[in-house]
Write a protein that holds these residues in place. Structure first.
Motif, PDB file in Angstrom:
ATOM      1  N   LYS A   1      -3.804   0.125   9.457  1.00  0.00           N
ATOM      2  CA  LYS A   1      -3.696  -0.959   8.473  1.00  0.00           C
ATOM      3  C   LYS A   1      -2.247  -1.254   8.100  1.00  0.00           C
ATOM      4  N   ILE A   2      -1.458  -0.206   7.831  1.00  0.00           N
ATOM      5  CA  ILE A   2      -0.101  -0.451   7.336  1.00  0.00           C
ATOM      6  C   ILE A   2       0.976  -0.376   8.414  1.00  0.00           C
ATOM      7  N   GLY A   3       0.611   0.122   9.601  1.00  0.00           N
ATOM      8  CA  GLY A   3       1.543   0.111  10.709  1.00  0.00           C
ATOM      9  C   GLY A   3       2.502   1.285  10.786  1.00  0.00           C
ATOM     10  N   LYS A   4       2.289   2.308   9.977  1.00  0.00           N
ATOM     11  CA  LYS A   4       3.119   3.510  10.075  1.00  0.00           C
ATOM     12  C   LYS A   4       2.335   4.689   9.521  1.00  0.00           C
TER      13      LYS A   4
ATOM     14  N   ARG B   1     -12.162   1.622   0.797  1.00  0.00           N
ATOM     15  CA  ARG B   1     -12.672   0.263   1.049  1.00  0.00           C
ATOM     16  C   ARG B   1     -11.661  -0.575   1.819  1.00  0.00           C
ATOM     17  N   ALA B   2     -10.375  -0.403   1.516  1.00  0.00           N
ATOM     18  CA  ALA B   2      -9.332  -1.210   2.150  1.00  0.00           C
ATOM     19  C   ALA B   2      -9.300  -1.033   3.664  1.00  0.00           C
ATOM     20  N   VAL B   3      -9.732   0.126   4.146  1.00  0.00           N
ATOM     21  CA  VAL B   3      -9.745   0.365   5.590  1.00  0.00           C
ATOM     22  C   VAL B   3     -11.162   0.359   6.159  1.00  0.00           C
ATOM     23  N   GLY B   4     -12.119  -0.068   5.360  1.00  0.00           N
ATOM     24  CA  GLY B   4     -13.487  -0.229   5.845  1.00  0.00           C
ATOM     25  C   GLY B   4     -14.291   1.046   5.935  1.00  0.00           C
TER      26      GLY B   4
ATOM     27  N   PRO C   1       0.846  -1.199   0.000  1.00  0.00           N
ATOM     28  CA  PRO C   1       0.000   0.000   0.000  1.00  0.00           C
ATOM     29  C   PRO C   1       0.879   1.245   0.000  1.00  0.00           C
ATOM     30  N   ARG C   2       0.392   2.289  -0.618  1.00  0.00           N
ATOM     31  CA  ARG C   2       1.207   3.504  -0.666  1.00  0.00           C
ATOM     32  C   ARG C   2       1.266   4.168   0.705  1.00  0.00           C
ATOM     33  N   THR C   3       2.279   4.963   0.901  1.00  0.00           N
ATOM     34  CA  THR C   3       2.442   5.652   2.176  1.00  0.00           C
ATOM     35  C   THR C   3       2.409   7.166   2.004  1.00  0.00           C
TER      36      THR C   3
END
Length: 107
Positions: free
Chosen positions: A70-73, A30-33, A7-9
């Motif tokens: 979701k991505i942790g940063k 959608r990816a994060v609901g 995923p992009r940051t």
């Protein structure tokens, strides 16, 4: 199995003289609901439906917190220079009620 792209940051932020928006895609929401019901009407969708401009006061923060989880940063935000200063002419996106101060009131 195919490789899932990272995923992009980095996300673009665009503003006019009085407000700003974070640019994301519907698939990122959608990816994060996050659905249209979670977004206030102060956000917009371009006419192609490929870009959502999340208003800076509430919707952008909602997305960024969910994306970071979701991505942790944390995401990086960069000023957009794409000439999209006409965000307010796009159709509104979002149906969530908002009582936030400053939305569309000129304050």
């Amino acid at each position: 199995m195919g490789h899932m792209p990272e995923p992009r940051t980095r996300f673009s932020f665009i503003s006019d003289p009085s407000h700003g928006w974070l640019l994301v895609t519907p698939s990122e929401l959608r990816a994060v609901g996050i659905t249209e019901d979670d977004i206030t009407p102060y956000s917009y969708r371009d006419i192609t439906g490929e870009t959502i401009a999340l208003e800076e006061d509430c919707d952008a923060h909602t997305f960024l917190r969910a994306w970071e989880a979701k991505i942790g940063k944390p995401a990086e935000i960069e000023d957009a220079v794409e000439g999209l200063k006409h965000i307010r002419s796009w159709p509104r996106f979002g149906t969530k009620a908002s009582d936030a101060v400053g939305h569309g009131t000129g304050s």
